[in-house]
Design a protein around this motif. Sequence first.
Motif, PDB file in Angstrom:
ATOM      1  N   LEU A 235       1.541  17.506  -8.425  1.00 18.36           N
ATOM      2  CA  LEU A 235       0.889  16.472  -9.035  1.00 18.36           C
ATOM      3  C   LEU A 235      -0.448  16.970  -9.760  1.00 18.36           C
ATOM      4  N   PRO A 236      -0.622  16.646 -11.115  1.00 15.80           N
ATOM      5  CA  PRO A 236      -1.833  17.289 -11.844  1.00 15.80           C
ATOM      6  C   PRO A 236      -2.878  16.294 -11.601  1.00 15.80           C
ATOM      7  N   LEU A 237      -3.875  16.663 -10.376  1.00 19.27           N
ATOM      8  CA  LEU A 237      -5.130  16.412 -10.087  1.00 19.27           C
ATOM      9  C   LEU A 237      -6.214  16.650 -11.047  1.00 19.27           C
TER      10      LEU A 237
ATOM     11  N   GLU B  10       9.141   7.411 -13.245  1.00 22.25           N
ATOM     12  CA  GLU B  10      10.353   7.205 -13.552  1.00 22.25           C
ATOM     13  C   GLU B  10      11.459   7.454 -12.534  1.00 22.25           C
ATOM     14  N   PHE B  11      11.329   8.876 -11.851  1.00 19.52           N
ATOM     15  CA  PHE B  11      12.236   9.036 -10.667  1.00 19.52           C
ATOM     16  C   PHE B  11      12.068   8.404  -9.599  1.00 19.52           C
ATOM     17  N   ILE B  12      11.004   7.640  -9.311  1.00 19.61           N
ATOM     18  CA  ILE B  12      10.842   6.694  -8.242  1.00 19.61           C
ATOM     19  C   ILE B  12      11.429   5.422  -8.731  1.00 19.61           C
TER      20      ILE B  12
ATOM     21  N   LYS C 283       0.904  -1.289   0.088  1.00 19.06           N
ATOM     22  CA  LYS C 283      -0.040   0.084   0.066  1.00 19.06           C
ATOM     23  C   LYS C 283       0.963   1.146   0.113  1.00 19.06           C
ATOM     24  N   ILE C 284       0.925   2.044  -1.135  1.00 13.25           N
ATOM     25  CA  ILE C 284       1.464   3.379  -1.097  1.00 13.25           C
ATOM     26  C   ILE C 284       0.476   4.456  -1.098  1.00 13.25           C
ATOM     27  N   LYS C 285       0.407   5.087  -0.062  1.00 20.22           N
ATOM     28  CA  LYS C 285      -0.371   6.520   0.161  1.00 20.22           C
ATOM     29  C   LYS C 285       0.043   7.292  -0.545  1.00 20.22           C
ATOM     30  N   LEU C 286      -0.792   8.157  -1.510  1.00 23.78           N
ATOM     31  CA  LEU C 286      -0.448   9.243  -2.391  1.00 23.78           C
ATOM     32  C   LEU C 286      -0.889  10.572  -1.516  1.00 23.78           C
ATOM     33  N   TYR C 287       0.068  11.674  -1.497  1.00 21.76           N
ATOM     34  CA  TYR C 287      -0.338  12.705  -0.716  1.00 21.76           C
ATOM     35  C   TYR C 287      -0.196  14.102  -1.693  1.00 21.76           C
ATOM     36  N   ASN C 288      -0.807  15.124  -1.502  1.00 16.18           N
ATOM     37  CA  ASN C 288      -0.705  16.352  -2.270  1.00 16.18           C
ATOM     38  C   ASN C 288      -0.603  17.589  -1.003  1.00 16.18           C
TER      39      ASN C 288
ATOM     40  N   LYS D 199      -1.769   3.847  -9.841  1.00 14.13           N
ATOM     41  CA  LYS D 199      -0.665   3.303 -10.687  1.00 14.13           C
ATOM     42  C   LYS D 199       0.047   4.373 -11.586  1.00 14.13           C
ATOM     43  N   GLU D 200      -0.673   5.448 -12.188  1.00 13.41           N
ATOM     44  CA  GLU D 200       0.076   6.374 -12.826  1.00 13.41           C
ATOM     45  C   GLU D 200       1.399   6.891 -12.254  1.00 13.41           C
ATOM     46  N   VAL D 201       1.457   7.101 -10.978  1.00 17.22           N
ATOM     47  CA  VAL D 201       2.236   7.628 -10.239  1.00 17.22           C
ATOM     48  C   VAL D 201       3.434   6.287  -9.606  1.00 17.22           C
ATOM     49  N   ILE D 202       2.772   5.530  -9.241  1.00 10.30           N
ATOM     50  CA  ILE D 202       3.599   4.229  -8.743  1.00 10.30           C
ATOM     51  C   ILE D 202       3.799   3.305  -9.787  1.00 10.30           C
ATOM     52  N   PRO D 203       4.901   2.972 -10.125  1.00 10.00           N
ATOM     53  CA  PRO D 203       5.359   1.925 -11.040  1.00 10.00           C
ATOM     54  C   PRO D 203       4.533   0.614 -10.621  1.00 10.00           C
ATOM     55  N   GLU D 204       3.747  -0.255 -11.336  1.00  8.96           N
ATOM     56  CA  GLU D 204       2.863  -1.552 -10.877  1.00  8.96           C
ATOM     57  C   GLU D 204       3.892  -2.434 -10.073  1.00  8.96           C
TER      58      GLU D 204
END
Length: 693
Positions: free
Chosen positions: A363-365, A383-385, A329-334, A344-349
């Motif tokens: 992030l472009p929400l 790609e950076f991650i 579980k990776i939580k995404l914050y802004n 999945k767009e931010v975190i590679p599968e």
Amino acid sequence: MANKHGNLSIDSDNIFPVIKKWLYSDHDIFYRELVSNGCDAITKLKKLDMMGEYELPADYKPMIKVEVSPENKTITITDNGLGMTADEVEEYINQIAFSGATDFISKYKDKTNEDQIIGHFGLGFYSAFMVADTVDIDTLSYQTGATPVHWECDGGTEFDMTDGDMQEVGTKITLHINEDCLKFCNEYEAKEVIKKYCAFMPYEIYVGKYQTTDTEVVKEEEVLPTDEVVEKIEPKEEDKKDADGNPKELEQKVRIKKRPELVNDTHPLWTKNAKDCTREDYLEFYRKVFHDYKEPLFWIHLNMDYPFNLKGILYFPKINMEYESIEGKIKLYNNQVFIADNIKEVIPEYLMLLKGVIDCPDLPLNVSRSALQNDGFVTKISEFISKKIADKLSGMCKTDKEEYEKCWDDIAPFIKFGCLKDDKFCEKMTDYILFKNLDGNYMTLPECLEVKPIDPDNDENAVDENGEKVEAEVVDENDDDASEETEEAKEKVIYYVTDEKQQSQYINMFKQAKMDAVYLTERIDQPFVQQLESKNEGIKFSRIDADLTDVFKTKTSKKAQEEYDAKAESISKKMKKALKKDKLTVKIEKLKNKKVSSVLTVSEDARRMQDMMQMYAASGMDMGMFGNEGETLVLNANHPLVAYIMEHEDGDHTQMICEQLYDLAQLQNAPLSPEAMTKFIARSNEIMMLLTK
């Protein structure tokens, strides 16, 4: 028709219901939006103070207070930010989609940093109408001489705005909850939702019950100026003295009205510098956020300012592959505001297997802040991650190989899955993939390629399975029939084991021949090695039972080998008929290990094809069309049973022995079919009966 130019019109009677019902997918998100607005209001006030346009009180403490009242069916959210004048209410509230945050940034863009401003679209306030029949706003601007404002609306396009009675600078929003959403007035529910969305917002958030009668007991020195003391608790007489009758020093306690609970951490670990964080800090944060009390293997602290702002911590959890789901579980914050899990767009599968947090204000929400806009910028973040993960892993392998090896069995699924999904990741990690060899040692791919098998014929210390020295068979070098040295294969072969128990005979043969192999026992390993082969020219992976190389055989003259081949052809006809396997190849070789009577090999390419086609078997495809393609039975001319059938091709027991030799060889590769096992047992009993005669 003449050309016409004009402006599109919007019917507010139609657009408002759309905003209320369809803008957000989850009704509980109104808490996030209204608390976020409060945070923005505080941020703006602090920036005005920083720029000298306003002076905060000396005892100013930024906070947001949420009060719920099940009895009154209300929720009140109060902030002590900059508040609003009547004109600003008219501008920011009465105009749908006019963002006060955007207006503020535009006005002060040369004086302040916009990163900490959360809102952008001017729509978050209207999420209140998803759960409320009526919404009231009471606000007082920071501006000198400002008049408090009261605003209310019943969810339609009409509103009432009058002078209010707000005494403190800030804004209070009161939601009169509709019957379908009364659960949000529950104190426990409110805390859970706010912890979900607002657990790391930058200002303290307190949640409590409106005019509560609940109490709690605290030490007298812990009483705050804002606490309402109900009573002073006197200790019992028997507690005032110790066992000897001497007076005891007792802590004075008081009963106070239950305080609102602080539900967030304003300085989460990812916002700090990695060098300022201890091991225990990382472990405590992991336990708190993911409720996982198994210690993670290691973690990566992300901190990037250019070309985009990104911070976060990714943990590699210890996974029991057999019993647990491997989904992390990776939580995404802004800006410390929770957006979603595992976008999945931010975190590679392949990194979805990890646990962690990522905070990216850039992030472009979309408008509802629930999903990402389709933007190439997101790909760069992903790609950076991925690059940071590869850098961390390769760095560990280079500088702390021992620790890397300890973690390998747990992190291997991440890396192999990543290599299959991401070519760039695969390229970075190829030299840092570990393989466990037959001795239990870990080797990288380059190290595997450096290993050269030792030919026991040329090894003075070579011994067989009984510990006896292996004697090399002398071949006349002047004999024209002597076998010639084969050219060294251009392809570098890495042998591997898929089942240690099933392939134990082959493992023993390899060890006796001082050859090495690696363990590849997981399902992911088959597609993984195929990818490694495609990415690294000249490398070939071959299962340990795919072939018998010359290192297992005694050198034989051409003349002797021709005799063996002739015998093999004759025996092959008998075995094909008895076993009903027309595609079976039979060979007779002199193996150095005299204890081995027969070995069954299946060429690597044929076996891979069979494995692939098994996927189609469930759909009803006839697998018989592939038969036993690539299957070779090698009979050891050095074994007495094989010597017997070579001498007695037409003997009474020859066919039975041939069938037994095949089944024995088959058992070293895979379990027999039920029918074959039944025949094998019956035949074994028959052979043992012969010993009694």
